[in-house]
Design a protein around this motif. Structure first.
Motif, PDB file in Angstrom:
ATOM      1  N   ARG A 105      72.471 -59.986  10.897  1.00 56.07           N
ATOM      2  CA  ARG A 105      71.623 -61.162  11.089  1.00 56.07           C
ATOM      3  C   ARG A 105      72.269 -62.055  12.149  1.00 56.07           C
ATOM      4  O   ARG A 105      73.248 -62.752  11.879  1.00 56.07           O
ATOM      5  CB  ARG A 105      71.481 -61.926   9.778  1.00 56.07           C
ATOM      6  N   PHE A 106      71.716 -62.040  13.333  1.00 53.03           N
ATOM      7  CA  PHE A 106      72.227 -62.879  14.408  1.00 53.03           C
ATOM      8  C   PHE A 106      71.599 -64.276  14.344  1.00 53.03           C
ATOM      9  O   PHE A 106      70.438 -64.437  13.966  1.00 53.03           O
ATOM     10  CB  PHE A 106      71.924 -62.261  15.774  1.00 53.03           C
ATOM     11  N   LEU A 148      75.621 -58.337   7.352  1.00 56.33           N
ATOM     12  CA  LEU A 148      76.556 -59.189   8.070  1.00 56.33           C
ATOM     13  C   LEU A 148      75.810 -60.350   8.712  1.00 56.33           C
ATOM     14  O   LEU A 148      74.755 -60.152   9.331  1.00 56.33           O
ATOM     15  CB  LEU A 148      77.282 -58.396   9.171  1.00 56.33           C
ATOM     16  N   ASN A 149      76.347 -61.567   8.571  1.00 59.59           N
ATOM     17  CA  ASN A 149      75.827 -62.732   9.277  1.00 59.59           C
ATOM     18  C   ASN A 149      76.691 -62.977  10.511  1.00 59.59           C
ATOM     19  O   ASN A 149      77.922 -62.931  10.423  1.00 59.59           O
ATOM     20  CB  ASN A 149      75.851 -63.961   8.380  1.00 59.59           C
ATOM     21  N   ALA A 150      76.040 -63.253  11.633  1.00 60.54           N
ATOM     22  CA  ALA A 150      76.782 -63.322  12.888  1.00 60.54           C
ATOM     23  C   ALA A 150      76.370 -64.539  13.715  1.00 60.54           C
ATOM     24  O   ALA A 150      75.320 -64.537  14.358  1.00 60.54           O
ATOM     25  CB  ALA A 150      76.575 -62.043  13.700  1.00 60.54           C
ATOM     26  N   THR A 151      77.212 -65.582  13.668  1.00 58.37           N
ATOM     27  CA  THR A 151      77.092 -66.707  14.590  1.00 58.37           C
ATOM     28  C   THR A 151      78.499 -67.136  14.972  1.00 58.37           C
ATOM     29  O   THR A 151      79.465 -66.870  14.250  1.00 58.37           O
ATOM     30  CB  THR A 151      76.365 -67.919  13.968  1.00 58.37           C
ATOM     31  N   TYR A 152      78.620 -67.808  16.104  1.00 57.37           N
ATOM     32  CA  TYR A 152      79.927 -68.315  16.511  1.00 57.37           C
ATOM     33  C   TYR A 152      80.414 -69.315  15.449  1.00 57.37           C
ATOM     34  O   TYR A 152      79.646 -70.158  14.978  1.00 57.37           O
ATOM     35  CB  TYR A 152      79.826 -69.004  17.869  1.00 57.37           C
ATOM     36  N   PRO A 153      81.697 -69.214  15.057  1.00 56.28           N
ATOM     37  CA  PRO A 153      82.180 -70.003  13.907  1.00 56.28           C
ATOM     38  C   PRO A 153      82.509 -71.459  14.220  1.00 56.28           C
ATOM     39  O   PRO A 153      83.528 -71.984  13.785  1.00 56.28           O
ATOM     40  CB  PRO A 153      83.429 -69.227  13.476  1.00 56.28           C
ATOM     41  N   SER A 154      81.658 -72.109  14.970  1.00 52.83           N
ATOM     42  CA  SER A 154      81.770 -73.547  15.204  1.00 52.83           C
ATOM     43  C   SER A 154      80.356 -74.109  15.179  1.00 52.83           C
ATOM     44  O   SER A 154      79.459 -73.542  15.807  1.00 52.83           O
ATOM     45  CB  SER A 154      82.446 -73.829  16.553  1.00 52.83           C
ATOM     46  N   SER A 199      80.345 -66.648   9.256  1.00 52.85           N
ATOM     47  CA  SER A 199      80.549 -65.287   9.770  1.00 52.85           C
ATOM     48  C   SER A 199      81.902 -64.710   9.386  1.00 52.85           C
ATOM     49  O   SER A 199      82.340 -63.717   9.968  1.00 52.85           O
ATOM     50  CB  SER A 199      80.417 -65.284  11.304  1.00 52.85           C
ATOM     51  N   SER A 200      82.571 -65.300   8.417  1.00 50.96           N
ATOM     52  CA  SER A 200      83.938 -64.873   8.106  1.00 50.96           C
ATOM     53  C   SER A 200      84.000 -63.444   7.561  1.00 50.96           C
ATOM     54  O   SER A 200      84.976 -62.726   7.808  1.00 50.96           O
ATOM     55  CB  SER A 200      84.590 -65.847   7.121  1.00 50.96           C
ATOM     56  N   LYS A 201      82.959 -63.012   6.824  1.00 44.85           N
ATOM     57  CA  LYS A 201      82.967 -61.633   6.325  1.00 44.85           C
ATOM     58  C   LYS A 201      82.959 -60.655   7.482  1.00 44.85           C
ATOM     59  O   LYS A 201      83.707 -59.667   7.482  1.00 44.85           O
ATOM     60  CB  LYS A 201      81.759 -61.389   5.413  1.00 44.85           C
ATOM     61  N   TYR A 206      87.317 -58.895  13.922  1.00 42.37           N
ATOM     62  CA  TYR A 206      86.649 -59.338  15.148  1.00 42.37           C
ATOM     63  C   TYR A 206      86.988 -60.783  15.500  1.00 42.37           C
ATOM     64  O   TYR A 206      86.967 -61.656  14.637  1.00 42.37           O
ATOM     65  CB  TYR A 206      85.122 -59.208  15.003  1.00 42.37           C
ATOM     66  N   LYS A 207      87.309 -61.001  16.763  1.00 42.39           N
ATOM     67  CA  LYS A 207      87.466 -62.336  17.302  1.00 42.39           C
ATOM     68  C   LYS A 207      86.389 -62.575  18.352  1.00 42.39           C
ATOM     69  O   LYS A 207      86.207 -61.765  19.264  1.00 42.39           O
ATOM     70  CB  LYS A 207      88.848 -62.483  17.948  1.00 42.39           C
ATOM     71  N   PHE A 208      85.676 -63.672  18.203  1.00 38.58           N
ATOM     72  CA  PHE A 208      84.582 -63.960  19.128  1.00 38.58           C
ATOM     73  C   PHE A 208      85.118 -64.158  20.546  1.00 38.58           C
ATOM     74  O   PHE A 208      86.166 -64.782  20.758  1.00 38.58           O
ATOM     75  CB  PHE A 208      83.816 -65.192  18.665  1.00 38.58           C
TER      76      PHE A 208
END
Length: 268
Positions: free
Chosen positions: A159-160, A212-218, A253-255, A262-264
């Motif tokens: 999920r982006f 998986l949830n996927a967004t930049y972590p800020s 997105s920590s999972k 992974y590091k963005f």
């Protein structure tokens, strides 16, 4: 072991993804609904196919497109804004049957964090969170369940959040606008190159049967983020409606970061 991949939807995200996977040694088939794009796909060393889903049938050589592949990546927008009455669930169900017929054992479905509704309490959303079955997300949720519950193949759902790149950014659209709602709502964005890298990492690690949830972590507020963006681009500043209620969510997105190590790559 995955060697051949079929990507349904070789557009803004799918074609550069296909290009990276070719560079990584995979054999790639890519679909488009436009005959004008077939040669563009072929030039990327991707085998092009003209395939279109509708509610009655799949138009095009779907068996040729799927034959011999170990993985299908479903990367097509529902198209509900343009056609709000269409049944996208039926379209994906037809595709799932074709995937079963061709004995493909792995699927990646590109979904959206919009399956989680914006709320006044600004919830923190992770993979344990249950999607909200509201009208705007109903079909995406049904598709996630349809694919996840099909035991003929293993499905990973990614999920982006809001997809951006240097040329496609909501700040350009919001520049100069007035009375924009939800100024205190957090942003949930992700750069296209991170999306491509995440999908590639899922394949390389054979991480299937997960969500998986996927967004930049800020997650700065819409007001602070888009004001700063417009200033950095010398664009007219937006103004926000500050008296109304604010609705939003924070996507965690920590999972994904943990499971994929992974590091963005791109701050949004």
């Amino acid at each position: 072991m995955i060697k051949q991949i079929s990507i349904i939807g070789c557009g803004w995200l799918g074609l550069p993804l296909a290009t990276l996977l070719v560079d990584n040694g995979y054999s790639i088939k890519g679909s488009t609904t436009s005959s004008d794009k077939l040669e563009q796909i072929r030039k990327k060393a991707v085998s092009p196919f003209l395939v279109e889903l509708n509610e009655m049938e799949i138009v095009g050589d779907i068996d040729g497109f799927l034959e011999g592949s170990d993985l299908v990546i479903i990367n097509i927008p529902p198209g509900l804004r343009k056609s709000p009455n269409k049944n996208h669930v039926t379209e994906i169900d037809l595709l799932a049957r074709a995937i079963e017929k061709n004995a493909i054992k792995h699927v990646i479905y590109i979904s959206s964090t919009s399956v989680f509704k914006d709320e006044e309490n600004i919830p923190l959303i992770n993979e344990v969170s249950v999607p909200n079955n509201y009208e705007g997300a109903r079909q995406l949720i049904e598709i996630e369940e349809l694919l996840s519950n099909n035991y003929s193949f293993l499905t990973t759902i990614i999920r982006f959040g809001g997809l951006i790149d240097d040329n496609r950014h909501p700040g350009n659209f919001l520049s100069g606008r007035i009375n924009i709602a939800n100024p205190k709502a957090p942003i949930n964005l992700i750069h296209k190159e991170d999306c491509i890298a995440i999908i590639s990492r899922v394949i390389d690690k054979s991480l299937f049967n997960v969500k998986l949830n996927a967004t930049y972590p800020s997650h700065p507020t819409r007001q602070s983020y888009y004001t700063s963006y417009c200033k950095s681009k010398a664009l007219p500043l937006p103004t926000f409606e500050t008296t109304g209620t604010n609705k939003g969510k924070i996507i965690d997105s920590s999972k994904l970061m943990q499971l994929l190590s992974y590091k963005f790559k791109h701050a949004v």
